[in-house]
Motif scaffolding. Structure first.
Motif, PDB file in Angstrom:
ATOM      1  N   GLU A 114      51.274  15.560  32.514  1.00 33.03           N
ATOM      2  CA  GLU A 114      50.239  14.641  32.045  1.00 33.03           C
ATOM      3  C   GLU A 114      50.371  13.290  32.728  1.00 33.03           C
ATOM      4  O   GLU A 114      49.402  12.715  33.192  1.00 33.03           O
ATOM      5  CB  GLU A 114      50.347  14.474  30.533  1.00 33.03           C
ATOM      6  N   ALA A 153      42.275   8.751  34.682  1.00 34.68           N
ATOM      7  CA  ALA A 153      42.943   9.334  33.521  1.00 34.68           C
ATOM      8  C   ALA A 153      42.271   8.889  32.224  1.00 34.68           C
ATOM      9  O   ALA A 153      42.127   9.681  31.284  1.00 34.68           O
ATOM     10  CB  ALA A 153      44.422   8.938  33.520  1.00 34.68           C
ATOM     11  N   LYS A 197      42.791  11.420  28.873  1.00 36.52           N
ATOM     12  CA  LYS A 197      44.184  11.853  28.779  1.00 36.52           C
ATOM     13  C   LYS A 197      44.909  11.024  27.726  1.00 36.52           C
ATOM     14  O   LYS A 197      44.748   9.811  27.643  1.00 36.52           O
ATOM     15  CB  LYS A 197      44.872  11.725  30.131  1.00 36.52           C
TER      16      LYS A 197
END
Length: 449
Positions: A53, A73, A78
């Motif tokens: 991640e 992101a 995320k």
């Protein structure tokens, strides 16, 4: 004969003191050790871990130089991105772009330093001119970010500066505006009060100026200083031409019962000691002129030039404007009421909330149209935070509201970069170097289009 004293044996008092010092030393060692352990745990939890991640998120040291990956992101939603984004806020935000117009500088340099687009980016855009009305009163940097995002040389822009704004603010805006032939300050300015008639009058003042301008614009769009576009100029034009060709966009419905108090009694505007507000009186208003049915909707619109001419000249429009002077937030009923008249140019008598002009997170819509505000609420409207970016770019609307770059600088940083990148990718002409916002033109931001 007395025995010699044994100096190897400590006296009882000394022995107790030694034991106490030993305990104290051990206690201090324990405290220092505990502090070290807690500090280690805190640092460990703060630093991004090297899992899959976080590989999509840049290192903290790179925040101020290559933020495109971090923005990507955030756009992808995320989980770790907002946390890292908050750490990077100060590195990425806080740069005053308005500094360029506060120092002596020729207009060519101002346009380049502020990255304004100086040529139509396609033939389609060059042949379809938009007019903008922008009402502002503070946050100069936010105004510049908004203006350069929607700016195109074939468009025309009327800027209404609140009369209550500071002299320095007015002077800075004037300095910028004077560098463009198609941007001007409204010839008549109001002391704008939230929910007051002055807000509606500000738009009408600009409309009168726009009608007499030399630019032959097709549609007019009104914005405030805390708006920002989600779509590019080309996308806005294509949306208007494909969905609303020749029609006005005024989302709203017949005035619901819980809103009727706004037009049932008279309201007055009040300014005192720097505070301005609208309050109700006990005076009951007369019925709307010409038996008009009052509608309720948003204060923001996209209107045809012919409809604007109609609102400035038609007897019903003039009488409705006069009747609306002492109502609450008249800009939320004036435009839509006139646009529901069947004989008005570009009218949409049967329309409701269609239009998709602005993306707003209202507090009372949590769990319905959105999943909550990741920034904070002001007057029940969300000021967007980092966790709202994915929702914003996935919205089908043309613009979004509300933004505070001083509070959440990375939100604007990411949206600006994404918007300019998309705009340049859609261009059908050779690109100028100063049109890029990024210092490194070999950026790689995922647009999620």
């Amino acid at each position: 004969m007395n025995a010699a004293p044994n100096y190897d044996q400590k006296k009882p008092g000394i022995q107790k003191m030694t034991q106490l010092e030993t305990v104290k030393s051990g206690f201090l060692v324990c405290i220092v050790g505990s502090v070290f352990i807690f500090a280690f745990i805190y640092v460990w939890n703060t630093i991004p871990k090297e899992d899959n991640e976080h590989k999509a998120v840049p290192e903290l040291a790179e925040c101020g130089f290559y933020p495109d990956e971090l923005c990507s992101a955030l756009f992808e939603g995320k989980e770790a991105a907002p946390r890292i984004g908050h750490l990077c806020q100060q590195a990425l935000g806080g740069q005053e772009i308005s500094a360029c117009i506060r120092t002596p500088c020729n207009c060519s340099m101002v346009q380049k330093r502020l990255h304004f687009i100086t040529s139509p980016l396609s033939e389609e855009e060059g042949n379809f001119s938009l007019a903008y009305i922008i009402t502002i009163h503070k946050e100069l940097d936010m105004f510049i970010k908004l203006l350069r995002a929607i700016y195109a040389p074939q468009n025309v822009y009327c800027i209404h500066i609140d009369n209550k704004s500071s002299k320095d603010y007015k002077a800075a805006v004037k300095t910028l505006v004077n560098c463009f032939e198609n941007i001007f300050i409204a010839s008549k300015r109001e002391n704008v009060i939230y929910a007051g008639f002055s807000r509606l009058q500000a738009d009408i003042n600009c409309m009168k100026d726009l009608i007499h301008s030399k630019n032959q614009w097709n549609y007019v769009i009104n914005l405030c200083g805390q708006d920002y576009p989600i779509k590019t100029n080309k996308e806005i034009i294509q949306y208007i031409k494909s969905k609303w060709n020749g029609k006005n966009m005024t989302p709203g419905i017949v005035q619901p019962p819980h809103i009727k108090h706004r037009t049932h009694v008279s309201y007055k505007e009040y300014i005192h000691s720097g505070k301005a507000y609208v309050y109700p009186t006990k005076n009951v208003k007369s019925q709307p002129p010409h038996n008009l049915t009052i509608y309720f909707g948003g204060a923001y619109y996209i209107l045809t030039r012919k409809f604007v001419e109609f609102t400035l000249t038609d007897k019903r429009a003039k009488d409705l404007l006069e009747w609306s002077r002492d109502t609450y937030s008249p800009d939320e009923h004036f435009w839509i009421t006139l646009n529901r008249l069947p004989d008005a140019p570009g009218a949409t008598p049967d329309a409701k909330w269609e239009g998709g002009i602005r993306a707003i997170k209202w507090r009372d819509q949590e769990g319905k149209s959105h999943n909550g505000c990741r920034g904070h609420y002001i007057r029940d409207i969300c000021v967007y935070g980092l966790g709202d970016l994915k929702w914003i770019i996935e919205s089908p609307n043309l613009f979004a509201n509300k933004f505070e770059p001083t509070t959440y600088p990375l939100v604007m940083e990411c949206l600006e970069r994404r918007h300019r990148l998309k705009l340049l990718q859609q261009a059908e002409v050779p690109l100028e170097e100063h049109w890029y916002l990024q210092e490194h033109v070999h950026f790689n931001m995922k647009l999620n289009i």
